[in-house]
Scaffold this motif. Sequence first.
Motif, PDB file in Angstrom:
ATOM      1  N   VAL A 140      38.316  32.266  46.643  1.00  0.00           N
ATOM      2  CA  VAL A 140      39.581  32.980  46.758  1.00  0.00           C
ATOM      3  C   VAL A 140      39.541  34.177  45.803  1.00  0.00           C
ATOM      4  CG1 VAL A 140      40.856  30.895  47.394  1.00  0.00           C
ATOM      5  CG2 VAL A 140      40.669  31.540  44.984  1.00  0.00           C
ATOM      6  N   ALA A 141      40.614  34.984  45.823  1.00  0.00           N
ATOM      7  CA  ALA A 141      40.625  36.215  45.034  1.00  0.00           C
ATOM      8  C   ALA A 141      41.667  36.173  43.921  1.00  0.00           C
ATOM      9  CB  ALA A 141      40.905  37.416  45.942  1.00  0.00           C
ATOM     10  N   GLU A 142      41.349  36.806  42.819  1.00  0.00           N
ATOM     11  CA  GLU A 142      42.333  37.010  41.763  1.00  0.00           C
ATOM     12  C   GLU A 142      43.522  37.791  42.318  1.00  0.00           C
ATOM     13  OE1 GLU A 142      40.398  39.143  38.642  1.00  0.00           O
ATOM     14  OE2 GLU A 142      39.305  37.387  37.896  1.00  0.00           O
ATOM     15  N   GLY A 143      44.703  37.494  41.796  1.00  0.00           N
ATOM     16  CA  GLY A 143      45.895  38.196  42.245  1.00  0.00           C
ATOM     17  C   GLY A 143      46.438  37.691  43.551  1.00  0.00           C
ATOM     18  N   ASN A 144      45.875  36.587  44.057  1.00  0.00           N
ATOM     19  CA  ASN A 144      46.307  36.075  45.355  1.00  0.00           C
ATOM     20  C   ASN A 144      47.707  35.502  45.292  1.00  0.00           C
ATOM     21  OD1 ASN A 144      46.331  32.916  45.230  1.00  0.00           O
ATOM     22  ND2 ASN A 144      44.428  33.485  44.195  1.00  0.00           N
ATOM     23  N   PHE A 145      48.353  35.497  46.442  1.00  0.00           N
ATOM     24  CA  PHE A 145      49.578  34.707  46.621  1.00  0.00           C
ATOM     25  C   PHE A 145      49.514  34.078  47.999  1.00  0.00           C
ATOM     26  CE2 PHE A 145      53.817  33.686  47.980  1.00  0.00           C
ATOM     27  CZ  PHE A 145      54.289  32.988  46.877  1.00  0.00           C
ATOM     28  N   HIS A 146      49.331  32.760  48.016  1.00  0.00           N
ATOM     29  CA  HIS A 146      49.248  32.026  49.278  1.00  0.00           C
ATOM     30  C   HIS A 146      50.339  30.958  49.381  1.00  0.00           C
ATOM     31  CE1 HIS A 146      45.385  33.879  50.254  1.00  0.00           C
ATOM     32  NE2 HIS A 146      44.961  33.585  49.036  1.00  0.00           N
ATOM     33  N   PHE A 172      37.922  25.212  44.224  1.00  0.00           N
ATOM     34  CA  PHE A 172      38.162  26.635  44.479  1.00  0.00           C
ATOM     35  C   PHE A 172      37.436  27.487  43.449  1.00  0.00           C
ATOM     36  CE2 PHE A 172      41.777  24.278  46.107  1.00  0.00           C
ATOM     37  CZ  PHE A 172      41.826  24.735  47.415  1.00  0.00           C
ATOM     38  N   ARG A 173      36.926  28.634  43.889  1.00  0.00           N
ATOM     39  CA  ARG A 173      36.265  29.593  43.011  1.00  0.00           C
ATOM     40  C   ARG A 173      36.997  30.923  43.130  1.00  0.00           C
ATOM     41  NH1 ARG A 173      29.868  28.214  44.296  1.00  0.00           N
ATOM     42  NH2 ARG A 173      29.962  26.059  43.518  1.00  0.00           N
ATOM     43  N   ILE A 174      37.356  31.497  42.012  1.00  0.00           N
ATOM     44  CA  ILE A 174      38.163  32.717  41.989  1.00  0.00           C
ATOM     45  C   ILE A 174      37.289  33.896  41.592  1.00  0.00           C
ATOM     46  CG2 ILE A 174      40.204  33.832  41.006  1.00  0.00           C
ATOM     47  CD1 ILE A 174      41.255  30.998  40.325  1.00  0.00           C
ATOM     48  N   VAL A 175      37.341  34.955  42.407  1.00  0.00           N
ATOM     49  CA  VAL A 175      36.583  36.174  42.118  1.00  0.00           C
ATOM     50  C   VAL A 175      37.532  37.364  42.158  1.00  0.00           C
ATOM     51  CG1 VAL A 175      34.452  35.224  43.082  1.00  0.00           C
ATOM     52  CG2 VAL A 175      35.993  36.548  44.553  1.00  0.00           C
ATOM     53  N   PRO A 176      37.157  38.495  41.549  1.00  0.00           N
ATOM     54  CA  PRO A 176      38.012  39.683  41.606  1.00  0.00           C
ATOM     55  C   PRO A 176      38.217  40.159  43.045  1.00  0.00           C
ATOM     56  CG  PRO A 176      36.371  39.910  39.873  1.00  0.00           C
ATOM     57  CD  PRO A 176      35.975  38.708  40.676  1.00  0.00           C
ATOM     58  N   TYR A 177      39.441  40.546  43.365  1.00  0.00           N
ATOM     59  CA  TYR A 177      39.752  41.060  44.699  1.00  0.00           C
ATOM     60  C   TYR A 177      39.063  42.400  44.896  1.00  0.00           C
ATOM     61  CZ  TYR A 177      42.681  42.259  48.769  1.00  0.00           C
ATOM     62  OH  TYR A 177      43.146  42.582  50.017  1.00  0.00           O
ATOM     63  N   ALA A 182      30.726  40.152  43.511  1.00  0.00           N
ATOM     64  CA  ALA A 182      31.197  38.910  42.896  1.00  0.00           C
ATOM     65  C   ALA A 182      31.371  37.825  43.952  1.00  0.00           C
ATOM     66  CB  ALA A 182      32.507  39.156  42.149  1.00  0.00           C
ATOM     67  N   LEU A 183      31.856  38.209  45.117  1.00  0.00           N
ATOM     68  CA  LEU A 183      32.031  37.250  46.205  1.00  0.00           C
ATOM     69  C   LEU A 183      30.673  36.706  46.653  1.00  0.00           C
ATOM     70  CD1 LEU A 183      33.872  35.861  48.283  1.00  0.00           C
ATOM     71  CD2 LEU A 183      33.625  37.891  49.726  1.00  0.00           C
ATOM     72  N   THR A 184      29.706  37.588  46.786  1.00  0.00           N
ATOM     73  CA  THR A 184      28.355  37.179  47.179  1.00  0.00           C
ATOM     74  C   THR A 184      27.785  36.162  46.193  1.00  0.00           C
ATOM     75  OG1 THR A 184      27.981  39.359  48.173  1.00  0.00           O
ATOM     76  CG2 THR A 184      26.029  38.011  47.716  1.00  0.00           C
ATOM     77  N   GLN A 200      47.034  42.402  49.524  1.00  0.00           N
ATOM     78  CA  GLN A 200      47.726  41.466  48.644  1.00  0.00           C
ATOM     79  C   GLN A 200      49.181  41.900  48.454  1.00  0.00           C
ATOM     80  OE1 GLN A 200      45.310  41.077  45.037  1.00  0.00           O
ATOM     81  NE2 GLN A 200      44.416  39.227  45.896  1.00  0.00           N
ATOM     82  N   GLY A 201      50.099  41.124  49.026  1.00  0.00           N
ATOM     83  CA  GLY A 201      51.501  41.503  49.011  1.00  0.00           C
ATOM     84  C   GLY A 201      52.195  41.293  47.686  1.00  0.00           C
ATOM     85  N   GLU A 202      52.229  40.056  47.210  1.00  0.00           N
ATOM     86  CA  GLU A 202      52.938  39.734  45.972  1.00  0.00           C
ATOM     87  C   GLU A 202      52.357  40.471  44.774  1.00  0.00           C
ATOM     88  OE1 GLU A 202      55.903  37.717  43.711  1.00  0.00           O
ATOM     89  OE2 GLU A 202      55.634  37.910  45.888  1.00  0.00           O
ATOM     90  N   GLN A 203      51.093  40.790  44.832  1.00  0.00           N
ATOM     91  CA  GLN A 203      50.438  41.498  43.738  1.00  0.00           C
ATOM     92  C   GLN A 203      50.892  42.951  43.649  1.00  0.00           C
ATOM     93  OE1 GLN A 203      48.853  40.060  41.463  1.00  0.00           O
ATOM     94  NE2 GLN A 203      47.825  41.679  40.343  1.00  0.00           N
TER      95      GLN A 203
END
Length: 404
Positions: A140-146, A172-177, A182-184, A200-203
């Motif tokens: 998943v990505a930093e700054g997410n809102f799910h 879960f693994r968090i990487v920069p959006y 980083a995702l790779t 990213q909406g909430e961000q």
Amino acid sequence: MIEDMLRTPAAVQDSERHTAHNYHPLPVVITSAEGAWVTDVDGNRYLDCLAGYSALNFGHRHPTLVAAAHAQLDRLTLTSRAFIHDQFADFCRELAALCGKDLVLPMNTGAEAVETGIKVARKWGYQVKGVPAGQANIVVAEGNFHGRTTTIVSFSTDSDARADFGPYTPGFRIVPYGDLAALTEAIDEHTVAVLLEPIQGEQGVVVPPEGYLPGVRRLCTERDVLFIADEIQSGLGRTGATFACEQEGVVPDMYLLGKALGGGIVPVSAVAADADVLGVLKPGQHGSTFGGNPLACAVATEVVRLLATGEFQRRSAALGERLHAGLRGLIGKGLVAVRGRGLWAGLDIDPALMSGRQACERLMERGVLAKDTHGSTIRLAPPLVITEEEIDHAVAQLTAVLAG
């Protein structure tokens, strides 16, 4: 006496007296609405530039959607999925076609759709990809809102959403959006999915770098990983296309939908994917009493039909250009940055000038409703039925607020 109690200050106090303070709403008490406008208990009208966080993409009380709800209320509202009702097949077939997928799994809220997507991805990983039991991971990505369920906040980087709600769900693994490298690096042989918001909406309506989403798509295909697009806020016309992914030429393996799918009338969410993904679920393994109920399906089918014409996507694209042109003209005049697509914008206000909350309070005083997020950022997401004149009005009021 009764009339006096309805006035805004008393109504605001009364609304908070017996309510958990998990929200900090603006001090306005709305009693009616139509289109892009709402009216408070004192008779003041406001231009709604939040649209229920995109749940009201088609405006308040859209006549087609209200008519569908009224008609269904007189016939049938709930059967549970223990039985089949006559609205179910049309909804699932037409939404699947809109998404270009084989199957649809209806739920109620956006968070339920996300939870469903997580469960399906893990089950697919074990049964199809061959991941050893209990070892599946999702990136998943930093700054997410799910959403805000315990599993979802386990991979949130927002301290307000996450703090003191542990123990947290692993896996879960968090990487920069926006960081494809980083995702790779984060994906390994036990990764079953990459879960992202295309914007990213909430961000603060954060748009990823050009080429990022196509890169995610390529990577997921190469590594046999599901690409799950959370289009709960960004989808269904908001960005000028049916889905925000479309604007990058990307088709995910799974769409997570909600908010606007219920037309602002009932909560409706759904997961859409092909049979080789959603087909891993068997009877008894996942469900919802109210998911796909007759009232929800009747309204949501009409939402899908409104989108199938393309009218609202075109309106969002054209009117979004007007909105963003007006907002960009305020950069250096109180705004630091403007982001977004279509009728969706994140605005960073100079923090030396005012906070996002203060800006929203001052906009409210001038008859425009918006919502702040993360300090000095505010979001604009007006209904797609807004007019050019109403957009110009909103920009003019923001201009006045920034000018002090």
